[in-house]
Design a protein around this motif. Structure first.
Motif, PDB file in Angstrom:
ATOM      1  N   PRO A  63      -3.543 -19.596  -0.881  1.00 51.85           N
ATOM      2  CA  PRO A  63      -2.946 -19.886  -2.193  1.00 51.85           C
ATOM      3  C   PRO A  63      -2.639 -18.605  -2.943  1.00 51.85           C
ATOM      4  O   PRO A  63      -3.443 -17.666  -2.950  1.00 51.85           O
ATOM      5  CB  PRO A  63      -4.026 -20.715  -2.899  1.00 51.85           C
ATOM      6  N   ALA A  64      -1.491 -18.553  -3.560  1.00 51.83           N
ATOM      7  CA  ALA A  64      -1.073 -17.332  -4.239  1.00 51.83           C
ATOM      8  C   ALA A  64      -2.010 -16.961  -5.378  1.00 51.83           C
ATOM      9  O   ALA A  64      -2.202 -15.782  -5.679  1.00 51.83           O
ATOM     10  CB  ALA A  64       0.349 -17.495  -4.776  1.00 51.83           C
ATOM     11  N   HIS A  65      -2.625 -17.971  -6.014  1.00 48.59           N
ATOM     12  CA  HIS A  65      -3.501 -17.654  -7.149  1.00 48.59           C
ATOM     13  C   HIS A  65      -4.810 -17.021  -6.705  1.00 48.59           C
ATOM     14  O   HIS A  65      -5.570 -16.516  -7.534  1.00 48.59           O
ATOM     15  CB  HIS A  65      -3.777 -18.916  -7.978  1.00 48.59           C
ATOM     16  N   ASP A  66      -5.110 -17.057  -5.386  1.00 52.29           N
ATOM     17  CA  ASP A  66      -6.308 -16.406  -4.861  1.00 52.29           C
ATOM     18  C   ASP A  66      -6.033 -14.977  -4.422  1.00 52.29           C
ATOM     19  O   ASP A  66      -6.940 -14.299  -3.931  1.00 52.29           O
ATOM     20  CB  ASP A  66      -6.872 -17.200  -3.675  1.00 52.29           C
ATOM     21  N   LEU A  67      -4.824 -14.500  -4.571  1.00 54.55           N
ATOM     22  CA  LEU A  67      -4.445 -13.159  -4.139  1.00 54.55           C
ATOM     23  C   LEU A  67      -4.053 -12.316  -5.349  1.00 54.55           C
ATOM     24  O   LEU A  67      -3.658 -12.830  -6.387  1.00 54.55           O
ATOM     25  CB  LEU A  67      -3.265 -13.232  -3.162  1.00 54.55           C
ATOM     26  N   HIS A  68      -4.172 -11.016  -5.161  1.00 52.08           N
ATOM     27  CA  HIS A  68      -3.705 -10.096  -6.209  1.00 52.08           C
ATOM     28  C   HIS A  68      -2.266  -9.724  -5.893  1.00 52.08           C
ATOM     29  O   HIS A  68      -1.968  -9.174  -4.824  1.00 52.08           O
ATOM     30  CB  HIS A  68      -4.581  -8.837  -6.256  1.00 52.08           C
ATOM     31  N   VAL A  69      -1.360 -10.053  -6.808  1.00 55.93           N
ATOM     32  CA  VAL A  69       0.064  -9.819  -6.614  1.00 55.93           C
ATOM     33  C   VAL A  69       0.523  -8.791  -7.643  1.00 55.93           C
ATOM     34  O   VAL A  69       0.293  -8.955  -8.846  1.00 55.93           O
ATOM     35  CB  VAL A  69       0.873 -11.125  -6.767  1.00 55.93           C
ATOM     36  N   ALA A  70       1.166  -7.727  -7.164  1.00 58.26           N
ATOM     37  CA  ALA A  70       1.693  -6.680  -8.037  1.00 58.26           C
ATOM     38  C   ALA A  70       3.190  -6.564  -7.828  1.00 58.26           C
ATOM     39  O   ALA A  70       3.692  -6.734  -6.705  1.00 58.26           O
ATOM     40  CB  ALA A  70       1.008  -5.345  -7.764  1.00 58.26           C
ATOM     41  N   VAL A  71       3.914  -6.282  -8.894  1.00 57.52           N
ATOM     42  CA  VAL A  71       5.368  -6.212  -8.850  1.00 57.52           C
ATOM     43  C   VAL A  71       5.800  -4.790  -9.166  1.00 57.52           C
ATOM     44  O   VAL A  71       5.294  -4.167 -10.101  1.00 57.52           O
ATOM     45  CB  VAL A  71       5.997  -7.198  -9.861  1.00 57.52           C
ATOM     46  N   GLY A  72       6.773  -4.285  -8.380  1.00 53.52           N
ATOM     47  CA  GLY A  72       7.270  -2.934  -8.588  1.00 53.52           C
ATOM     48  C   GLY A  72       8.489  -2.907  -9.482  1.00 53.52           C
ATOM     49  O   GLY A  72       8.935  -3.930 -10.018  1.00 53.52           O
ATOM     50  N   ASP A  73       9.051  -1.713  -9.649  1.00 57.01           N
ATOM     51  CA  ASP A  73      10.247  -1.547 -10.460  1.00 57.01           C
ATOM     52  C   ASP A  73      11.464  -2.062  -9.710  1.00 57.01           C
ATOM     53  O   ASP A  73      11.483  -2.137  -8.472  1.00 57.01           O
ATOM     54  CB  ASP A  73      10.451  -0.073 -10.811  1.00 57.01           C
ATOM     55  N   GLU A  74      12.498  -2.406 -10.485  1.00 57.52           N
ATOM     56  CA  GLU A  74      13.721  -2.930  -9.883  1.00 57.52           C
ATOM     57  C   GLU A  74      14.478  -1.805  -9.182  1.00 57.52           C
ATOM     58  O   GLU A  74      14.616  -0.696  -9.699  1.00 57.52           O
ATOM     59  CB  GLU A  74      14.603  -3.560 -10.961  1.00 57.52           C
ATOM     60  N   SER A  75      14.951  -2.084  -7.972  1.00 62.23           N
ATOM     61  CA  SER A  75      15.711  -1.097  -7.198  1.00 62.23           C
ATOM     62  C   SER A  75      16.783  -1.829  -6.399  1.00 62.23           C
ATOM     63  O   SER A  75      16.471  -2.675  -5.557  1.00 62.23           O
ATOM     64  CB  SER A  75      14.782  -0.322  -6.252  1.00 62.23           C
ATOM     65  N   ASP A  76      18.058  -1.496  -6.690  1.00 64.67           N
ATOM     66  CA  ASP A  76      19.188  -2.133  -5.998  1.00 64.67           C
ATOM     67  C   ASP A  76      19.127  -3.652  -6.117  1.00 64.67           C
ATOM     68  O   ASP A  76      19.430  -4.380  -5.165  1.00 64.67           O
ATOM     69  CB  ASP A  76      19.208  -1.718  -4.510  1.00 64.67           C
ATOM     70  N   GLY A  77      18.687  -4.145  -7.272  1.00 67.49           N
ATOM     71  CA  GLY A  77      18.671  -5.586  -7.501  1.00 67.49           C
ATOM     72  C   GLY A  77      17.447  -6.281  -6.968  1.00 67.49           C
ATOM     73  O   GLY A  77      17.265  -7.467  -7.197  1.00 67.49           O
ATOM     74  N   GLU A  78      16.572  -5.589  -6.225  1.00 66.45           N
ATOM     75  CA  GLU A  78      15.374  -6.206  -5.663  1.00 66.45           C
ATOM     76  C   GLU A  78      14.146  -5.405  -6.071  1.00 66.45           C
ATOM     77  O   GLU A  78      14.213  -4.200  -6.307  1.00 66.45           O
ATOM     78  CB  GLU A  78      15.459  -6.290  -4.133  1.00 66.45           C
ATOM     79  N   ARG A  79      13.022  -6.106  -6.135  1.00 68.01           N
ATOM     80  CA  ARG A  79      11.762  -5.470  -6.476  1.00 68.01           C
ATOM     81  C   ARG A  79      10.783  -5.604  -5.329  1.00 68.01           C
ATOM     82  O   ARG A  79      10.765  -6.625  -4.627  1.00 68.01           O
ATOM     83  CB  ARG A  79      11.143  -6.097  -7.722  1.00 68.01           C
TER      84      ARG A  79
END
Length: 362
Positions: A82-98
């Motif tokens: 389950p995604a809520h059991d994991l640590h999810v980090a988001v990076g900066d936007e690059s070429d429309g994708e992160r």
């Protein structure tokens, strides 16, 4: 980044830490173990590639919370946990994708605890594949402090033969030279594309007291107090000057009511009161005393004032004609209630009514 230390966390706890010391745009030194903490040198921790799963997706460039929520939706379709059991980090936007990094919370907590035990509070924790340069096409491979890492434009993983063949579909990654790897690592450490220290693992900012600002605020507060005090002083002075002007004006008006020949240096208000007392007579004066008598007599039915005589001592002798003794007592009571002293003569019957005199004085 002028001065920093890149600390590579090993994939296995039995292996030692390795570090690169960056000065300017070069690797000035490297070694094993925990580096000595330096106040003016940030530490960038590098998470092993096999402990972090990387994804790329187009996410809304809005708040961090919205981006993280969208990233969890993306990750939930690509992981069995389950995604809520994991640590999810988001990076900066690059070429429309992160870039999206997924790591077990226990692993993340373990890294930070080990670093804290060595007296290190890393400025960022970066997945190892993101230290490599983004290839124009295909894939690249490099050795980072004993860890073999590979990445593509939207992929990054621990370089293992079977896994690499599966990801690249048989396309061999290009091996990078050491100088190119170090240059890319220095650039990535200066501006990480993704920092795992987000959400519950975000770095706590220590706020130092800005004494210069405190002094400026104290000076401003003092100036505000002085301005407030000055306003009060000016207001009091205006009231004082105004009162003096009114008193002077009243003195001028009072002197206009004095007769010619009145002393110039005397108290005009007192002199005016003395003149008024002489004009109206002693005591309450004729006018006030007579008005009180007429008011008391008018309140008695069939009461009549037949004569008035004002004496020099301020007393007023009143001759009355009243229906009866009760009315005489009522008139006397009303005058006494008005603050006068009343002496009454014996009332005699005259034509069916009583006639008599009252002397009224203050």
């Amino acid at each position: 980044m002028t001065a920093a230390t890149v600390l590579f966390l090993p994939p296995d706890d039995s292996l030692p830490w390795r570090w690169w010391r960056i000065d300017g745009d070069r690797i000035a030194d490297e070694g094993e173990g925990a580096p000595l903490p330096e106040a003016d040198r940030a530490v960038i921790a590098v998470a092993p590639a096999d402990a972090v799963t990387l994804h790329w997706a187009a996410l809304p460039a809005r708040s961090a919370a919205q981006a993280a929520a969208a990233a969890r939706i993306v990750v939930s379709d690509a992981t069995a946990e389950p995604a809520h059991d994991l640590h999810v980090a988001v990076g900066d936007e690059s070429d429309g994708e992160r870039a999206i990094a997924v790591v077990a919370p226990a692993r993340m907590a373990g890294w930070l605890a080990a670093l804290a035990g060595a007296g290190i509070d890393p400025a960022a924790v970066v997945p190892a594949p993101l230290l490599l340069p983004v290839p124009d096409e295909g894939y690249v491979r490099a050795d980072l402090a004993g860890q073999s890492v590979a990445r593509g434009r939207t992929t990054g993983w621990a370089d293992e033969a079977r896994l690499t063949d599966l990801v690249t579909a048989g396309t061999a990654p290009v091996s990078l030279e050491r100088s190119a790897v170090q240059a890319a690592a220095i650039a990535a450490a200066a501006a990480p594309a993704l920092d795992l220290r987000q959400g519950p693992f975000a770095r706590r900012r220590r706020r130092a007291i800005d004494w210069a600002l405190v002094r400026r605020l104290a000076v401003l507060a003092g100036l505000i107090l002085l301005a407030t005090l000055a306003i009060d002083v000016v207001r009091v002075m205006r009231y004082s000057f105004g009162a003096d002007a009114i008193e002077a004006r009243a003195d001028v008006v009072a002197r206009q009511g004095l007769p010619r020949g009145a002393p110039e240096g005397g108290d005009a208000a007192r002199l005016l009161d003395d003149r008024l007392a002489r004009l109206r007579g002693p005591g309450q004066g004729f006018t006030r005393t007579a008005a009180a008598v007429y008011q008391a007599v008018e309140a008695v039915p069939e009461g009549e004032v037949t004569a008035l005589q004002f004496e020099p001592n301020g007393s007023l002798k009143v001759s009355l004609l009243l229906p009866g003794e009760a009315q005489a007592n009522a008139v006397k009571g009303r005058l006494e209630a008005a603050g006068f002293r009343v002496e009454s003569s014996v009332f005699q019957p005259v034509d069916g009514r009583l006639a008599g005199d009252m002397t009224v004085r203050q």
